[in-house]
Write a protein that holds these residues in place. Structure first.
Motif, PDB file in Angstrom:
ATOM      1  N   GLU A 192       0.823  -1.210   0.000  1.00 23.21           N
ATOM      2  CA  GLU A 192       0.000   0.000   0.000  1.00 23.21           C
ATOM      3  C   GLU A 192       0.858   1.262   0.000  1.00 23.21           C
ATOM      4  N   ARG A 193       0.258   2.338  -0.489  1.00 20.48           N
ATOM      5  CA  ARG A 193       0.806   3.702  -0.425  1.00 20.48           C
ATOM      6  C   ARG A 193       2.185   3.827  -1.088  1.00 20.48           C
ATOM      7  N   VAL A 194       2.343   3.178  -2.241  1.00 19.73           N
ATOM      8  CA  VAL A 194       3.576   3.388  -2.992  1.00 19.73           C
ATOM      9  C   VAL A 194       3.404   4.593  -3.907  1.00 19.73           C
ATOM     10  N   PHE A 195       4.532   5.058  -4.432  1.00 24.11           N
ATOM     11  CA  PHE A 195       4.554   6.234  -5.302  1.00 24.11           C
ATOM     12  C   PHE A 195       4.890   5.771  -6.718  1.00 24.11           C
ATOM     13  N   TYR A 196       5.073   6.724  -7.636  1.00 22.83           N
ATOM     14  CA  TYR A 196       5.474   6.390  -9.001  1.00 22.83           C
ATOM     15  C   TYR A 196       6.876   5.758  -8.985  1.00 22.83           C
ATOM     16  N   GLY A 197       7.103   4.772  -9.841  1.00 30.02           N
ATOM     17  CA  GLY A 197       8.419   4.180  -9.985  1.00 30.02           C
ATOM     18  C   GLY A 197       8.475   2.737  -9.530  1.00 30.02           C
ATOM     19  N   LEU A 198       8.535   1.780 -10.482  1.00 29.98           N
ATOM     20  CA  LEU A 198       8.651   0.347 -10.198  1.00 29.98           C
ATOM     21  C   LEU A 198       9.700  -0.230 -11.121  1.00 29.98           C
ATOM     22  N   GLU A 199      10.585  -1.074 -10.603  1.00 29.37           N
ATOM     23  CA  GLU A 199      11.575  -1.742 -11.441  1.00 29.37           C
ATOM     24  C   GLU A 199      11.910  -3.112 -10.861  1.00 29.37           C
ATOM     25  N   PHE A 200      11.957  -4.143 -11.714  1.00 23.99           N
ATOM     26  CA  PHE A 200      12.421  -5.469 -11.310  1.00 23.99           C
ATOM     27  C   PHE A 200      13.928  -5.580 -11.498  1.00 23.99           C
ATOM     28  N   SER A 201      14.580  -6.395 -10.662  1.00 23.18           N
ATOM     29  CA  SER A 201      15.970  -6.770 -10.909  1.00 23.18           C
ATOM     30  C   SER A 201      16.002  -7.726 -12.100  1.00 23.18           C
ATOM     31  N   PRO A 202      17.158  -7.863 -12.768  1.00 23.34           N
ATOM     32  CA  PRO A 202      17.217  -8.733 -13.957  1.00 23.34           C
ATOM     33  C   PRO A 202      16.799 -10.178 -13.679  1.00 23.34           C
ATOM     34  N   ASP A 203      17.054 -10.680 -12.467  1.00 16.73           N
ATOM     35  CA  ASP A 203      16.673 -12.059 -12.172  1.00 16.73           C
ATOM     36  C   ASP A 203      15.209 -12.202 -11.766  1.00 16.73           C
ATOM     37  N   GLY A 204      14.491 -11.076 -11.644  1.00 17.01           N
ATOM     38  CA  GLY A 204      13.074 -11.119 -11.323  1.00 17.01           C
ATOM     39  C   GLY A 204      12.753 -11.450  -9.885  1.00 17.01           C
ATOM     40  N   ARG A 205      13.767 -11.491  -9.030  1.00 16.63           N
ATOM     41  CA  ARG A 205      13.523 -11.865  -7.638  1.00 16.63           C
ATOM     42  C   ARG A 205      13.254 -10.663  -6.738  1.00 16.63           C
ATOM     43  N   ARG A 206      13.719  -9.498  -7.165  1.00 16.15           N
ATOM     44  CA  ARG A 206      13.560  -8.298  -6.343  1.00 16.15           C
ATOM     45  C   ARG A 206      12.772  -7.237  -7.120  1.00 16.15           C
ATOM     46  N   LEU A 207      11.959  -6.504  -6.389  1.00 17.80           N
ATOM     47  CA  LEU A 207      11.182  -5.414  -6.976  1.00 17.80           C
ATOM     48  C   LEU A 207      11.509  -4.139  -6.208  1.00 17.80           C
ATOM     49  N   ARG A 254      19.287  -2.333 -18.601  1.00 17.57           N
ATOM     50  CA  ARG A 254      18.591  -2.938 -17.469  1.00 17.57           C
ATOM     51  C   ARG A 254      19.538  -3.570 -16.453  1.00 17.57           C
ATOM     52  N   ARG A 255      20.826  -3.234 -16.524  1.00 24.92           N
ATOM     53  CA  ARG A 255      21.769  -3.809 -15.568  1.00 24.92           C
ATOM     54  C   ARG A 255      21.900  -2.954 -14.307  1.00 24.92           C
ATOM     55  N   TRP A 256      21.693  -1.650 -14.422  1.00 18.80           N
ATOM     56  CA  TRP A 256      21.965  -0.734 -13.323  1.00 18.80           C
ATOM     57  C   TRP A 256      20.673  -0.072 -12.857  1.00 18.80           C
ATOM     58  N   LEU A 257      20.511  -0.015 -11.541  1.00 18.78           N
ATOM     59  CA  LEU A 257      19.432   0.791 -10.965  1.00 18.78           C
ATOM     60  C   LEU A 257      20.001   2.168 -10.667  1.00 18.78           C
ATOM     61  N   ALA A 275      23.726  -6.763 -11.397  1.00 18.92           N
ATOM     62  CA  ALA A 275      24.342  -8.039 -11.757  1.00 18.92           C
ATOM     63  C   ALA A 275      25.234  -8.586 -10.646  1.00 18.92           C
ATOM     64  N   ASP A 276      25.488  -7.777  -9.637  1.00 20.64           N
ATOM     65  CA  ASP A 276      26.373  -8.173  -8.546  1.00 20.64           C
ATOM     66  C   ASP A 276      25.561  -8.255  -7.257  1.00 20.64           C
ATOM     67  N   PRO A 277      25.275  -9.461  -6.760  1.00 18.23           N
ATOM     68  CA  PRO A 277      24.460  -9.586  -5.540  1.00 18.23           C
ATOM     69  C   PRO A 277      25.073  -8.905  -4.320  1.00 18.23           C
ATOM     70  N   ALA A 278      26.401  -8.700  -4.329  1.00 17.65           N
ATOM     71  CA  ALA A 278      27.068  -8.087  -3.180  1.00 17.65           C
ATOM     72  C   ALA A 278      27.191  -6.572  -3.318  1.00 17.65           C
ATOM     73  N   ALA A 279      26.709  -6.011  -4.442  1.00  9.60           N
ATOM     74  CA  ALA A 279      26.883  -4.574  -4.686  1.00  9.60           C
ATOM     75  C   ALA A 279      26.044  -3.760  -3.707  1.00  9.60           C
ATOM     76  N   SER A 280      26.518  -2.564  -3.422  1.00  7.51           N
ATOM     77  CA  SER A 280      25.768  -1.627  -2.588  1.00  7.51           C
ATOM     78  C   SER A 280      25.524  -0.350  -3.381  1.00  7.51           C
ATOM     79  N   LEU A 281      24.578   0.435  -2.901  1.00  5.43           N
ATOM     80  CA  LEU A 281      24.238   1.691  -3.571  1.00  5.43           C
ATOM     81  C   LEU A 281      25.420   2.653  -3.434  1.00  5.43           C
ATOM     82  N   THR A 282      25.876   3.205  -4.560  1.00  8.25           N
ATOM     83  CA  THR A 282      27.100   4.006  -4.598  1.00  8.25           C
ATOM     84  C   THR A 282      26.806   5.371  -5.199  1.00  8.25           C
TER      85      THR A 282
END
Length: 737
Positions: A192-207, A254-257, A275-282
């Motif tokens: 509930e109460r989300v805003f504009y902007g939706l994106e899946f990860s390439p593997d489809g496991r995360r939204l 579609r590789r980078w958020l 593409a890197d499960p260990a990556a952090s937001l930089t």
């Protein structure tokens, strides 16, 4: 509560509320109308609606006629040109009698690298394609609800899951659901109460999705892992600065958020390697450098690069050494690990005083450039091989690589481009003008060929040669030349007898670009000359045009509009007694300010969701978006000069004894951008002050948002209402011969 009679306008009771700032005291008698939960407020708005309905009842036949004209010209059963993505053709279609589109897809042939694989399937309106899958039927989603709007959608790369966000109240907050396209069933989670902007990860496991705070400011990026409880969703990023807006996007490949944080004056970009499960937001480009920019990350020749559209980094060419109309630069992603002062950005397109670079994108082979020249937005293309060869060589004179630009053959038009698939050999080009219905082309990147895929049909015997669009220039009071777009029926002559409508916006660097409008034909067919005033505060003539109509130069916006009105008279296109004005949102603030400046110049005004109590709103940082507005108008909380300047023009506080014209304020009860209370208060003040005796009405959609009622037929009714109000006041009810 005042009289409930529909014969007499409702009079709200006065409850003095005192505001004190910077030594100034303002007593507001109608601030109590802000309380949505107060039954007296709802009763007052309903009484206003009853009065409005009564006082405009004789316009109903004209509304019906205009609605029928819109309907008759519209191909109600229609569909969009399919766009290819990951082995599917995606499109939407409408059905006669249905309010909302259906979003569909069919499987595409194998991509063999040939152009034929990117030729959309032949489609016929009203006939579903073989193998069609309906992803979302807006009509089914809207059933049982008074309002429906889609706030975004995303697909996994394998095409199995479809996430979408729905608003059923009009307040622009959404419920996010996920559909298994293969089974047609929904996954159990609903957010509930989300805003504009939706994106899946390439593997489809995360939204990835965006959340707004209590003041309707998008401030959080959250990550939902499919199959886990929603209350376990990770907060990837949270923005604490109330003056910043946060959004997400995927890179073209579609590789980078990409997380964008910023306002109208500077911005910050962060990125996550999906593409890197260990990556952090930089952090890519930090805000402390105060560079206004947009960024795209992509791979070329095995290495990651960053394409930047930005207003300079210590470069010559603009105020404070900035490239005020933007430039385009390129740098390896590895450069951004260094301190910004040590990074080497190579110039792809240099700054130009006369050309504003609006944006840039990439495919696997080409750079797409969106630019504004002579007020018009158009597109250019260059091969990435040429771009990299250019930036790798010596930088002499900053000349850009060779760009191709399609030719369209009209003076006033709008063209934009986008790639549905990063690997595509074509990009989709959208083209329109004031009297050319929207066209969809595929631009062949290798050859420059434009392939027309569709021109939106206009029924009812529409002939573009019946109408004329011309550019004119008005002289503002400080000598500035203000561009105008003058639209008319070809039979109308500049003999000083015609009705005219002047339309404007003039804020947030938003441009009123040429676009086709079926509803507008109904005004032109009644002999009304429709003039769009491209006033300062908009973006039509580049960044300086915007800077010259904001903050402590905001009054240029209003005086430009009055100058445009004066031009309409002096040019002979209009009878000075038959001129109307119209604008919405910040354009409604424009209309309110202009009516205070020169009420005698207008016979009628329509202000849609008008921002007419701007100072009160921006003084309260708890109200939706108030803090974000400080970069546009200034901060009257901290700055006495800004406070005094805003107080001198904000419409509600400057209503005076004057002959105001016939006025309609149109608003929505659930609008989160401009609260209904602003026009409700303004209408009360106008009625009390006006000496003309002309009716002043308030029309409130009790279930709607900033964009008005939902559903295309309801939108047509709303537009017919506005245009009938104007045409009636201008004595232009009948179609011209």
């Amino acid at each position: 509560m005042g009289c409930m009679s529909v014969e007499v306008p409702p009079t709200a009771r006065k409850v003095p509320s005192q505001r004190e700032r910077h030594g100034d005291v303002f007593v507001d008698p109608y601030e109590w109308l802000r309380d949505k939960e107060n039954p007296d407020v709802v009763a007052h708005l309903e009484a206003e609606n009853a009065y409005t309905e009564s006082i405009t009842a004789d316009q109903q036949p004209l509304r019906d006629a205009i609605f029928d004209e819109i309907k008759r010209r519209t191909q109600e059963t229609d569909l969009s040109v399919p766009s290819r993505l990951n082995g599917w053709w995606y499109y939407s279609r409408t059905v006669e009698g249905k309010q909302y589109p259906m979003y569909c897809r069919v499987a595409a042939a194998e991509d063999d690298g040939e152009l034929d694989a990117w030729t959309p399937p032949a489609v016929v309106a009203g006939i579903p394609l073989d193998g069609e899958q309906v992803l979302l039927d807006g009509n089914a989603e809207a059933e049982g609800h008074p309002f429906f709007a889609l706030g975004g959608a995303a697909l996994t790369q394998d095409g199995h899951l479809y996430a979408y966000a729905v608003d059923n109240s009009g307040d622009e907050t959404f419920t996010l659901r996920i559909k298994d396209v293969q089974t047609g069933e929904h996954l159990p989670e609903a957010i509930e109460r989300v805003f504009y902007g939706l994106e899946f990860s390439p593997d489809g496991r995360r939204l990835f999705y965006v959340v707004a705070d209590e003041s309707w400011r998008p401030f959080q990026i959250r990550v939902h892992t499919l199959g886990t409880p929603v209350d376990h969703d990770e907060v990837l990023y949270e923005e604490d600065d109330v003056a910043q807006w946060t959004s997400i996007d995927l890179s073209s490949d579609r590789r980078w958020l990409l997380v964008s944080i910023g306002n109208s004056e500077y911005s910050e970009t962060r990125y996550l390697d999906l593409a890197d499960p260990a990556a952090s937001l930089t952090v890519l480009v930090p805000r402390n450098e105060r560079i206004l920019h947009s960024a795209e990350i992509f791979e070329y020749d095995g290495a990651a690069h960053v394409l930047l559209v930005h207003n300079g980094r210590g470069v010559e060419g603009g105020p404070e050494g900035r490239a005020f109309n933007n430039m385009v630069s390129l740098a390896p992603l590895a450069e951004f690990a260094k301190p910004l002062g040590e990074q080497e950005w190579r110039t792809v397109v240099d700054h130009d005083d006369a050309v504003k670079i609006e944006g840039a994108d990439v495919t696997s082979t080409h750079l797409l450039l969106s630019l504004r020249r002579d007020t018009m937005e158009t597109v250019r293309f260059a091969r990435l091989d040429d771009v990299f060869a250019h930036v790798a060589g010596p930088r002499e004179g900053g000349q850009a690589p060779s760009f191709a630009e399609p030719a369209f053959g009209e003076e006033l038009y709008t063209a934009g481009a986008s790639a549905s698939d990063y690997r595509a050999p074509v990009v989709r080009v959208r083209y329109t003008s004031f009297f050319t219905p929207p066209r969809i082309y595929d631009y062949v990147l290798a050859t420059g060929e434009l392939l027309l895929r569709k021109e939106t049909p206009v029924l009812g015997g529409y002939d573009p040669s019946d109408y004329v669009a011309e550019r004119a220039w008005a002289t503002a009071e400080d000598g500035t030349q203000v561009p105008l777009s003058v639209l008319r029926h070809a039979s109308v002559r500049p003999d000083g007898t015609n009705p005219a409508l002047v339309y404007g916006y003039g804020s947030y660097e938003v441009s009123m670009d040429p676009a086709f409008g079926i509803a507008r034909l109904s005004l032109l067919d009644r002999g009304i000359v429709f003039v769009i005033a491209h006033i300062r505060g908009g973006g039509e003539l580049g960044r300086r045009w915007y800077e010259d109509g904001k903050k402590l130069r905001k009054k240029n916006t209003f005086s430009d509009f009055v100058a445009a009105t004066d031009w309409v008279v002096s040019s002979g296109w209009a009878d000075p007694a038959r001129i109307g004005c119209m604008g919405g949102s910040a354009g409604g603030l424009l209309i309110g300010a202009v009516l205070n400046l020169a009420p005698e110049k207008y016979a009628v005004a329509v202000a849609e969701v008008p921002f007419v109590d701007a100072l009160t709103t921006i003084l309260d940082p708890e109200l939706p978006l108030s803090a974000l507005e400080w970069e546009e108008w200034g901060n009257p909380i901290e700055d006495p000069e800004v406070y005094a300047y805003m107080k001198s023009y904000t419409p509600y506080e400057n209503v005076r004894r004057a002959p105001y014209p016939r006025v309609a304020a149109v608003t929505s009860f659930n609008d989160t951008r401009v609260l209904y209370v602003e026009p409700a208060k303004w209408v009360q003040a106008l009625r009390e002050a006006s000496t003309s005796g002309q009716p002043i009405v308030l029309k409130t959609e009790m279930v709607a948002g900033h964009g008005g009622a939902s559903g295309r037929y309801e939108e047509w009714k709303d537009r017919a209402w506005d245009y009938a109000f104007i045409a009636d006041a201008l004595g232009a009810r009948e179609l011209i011969a």
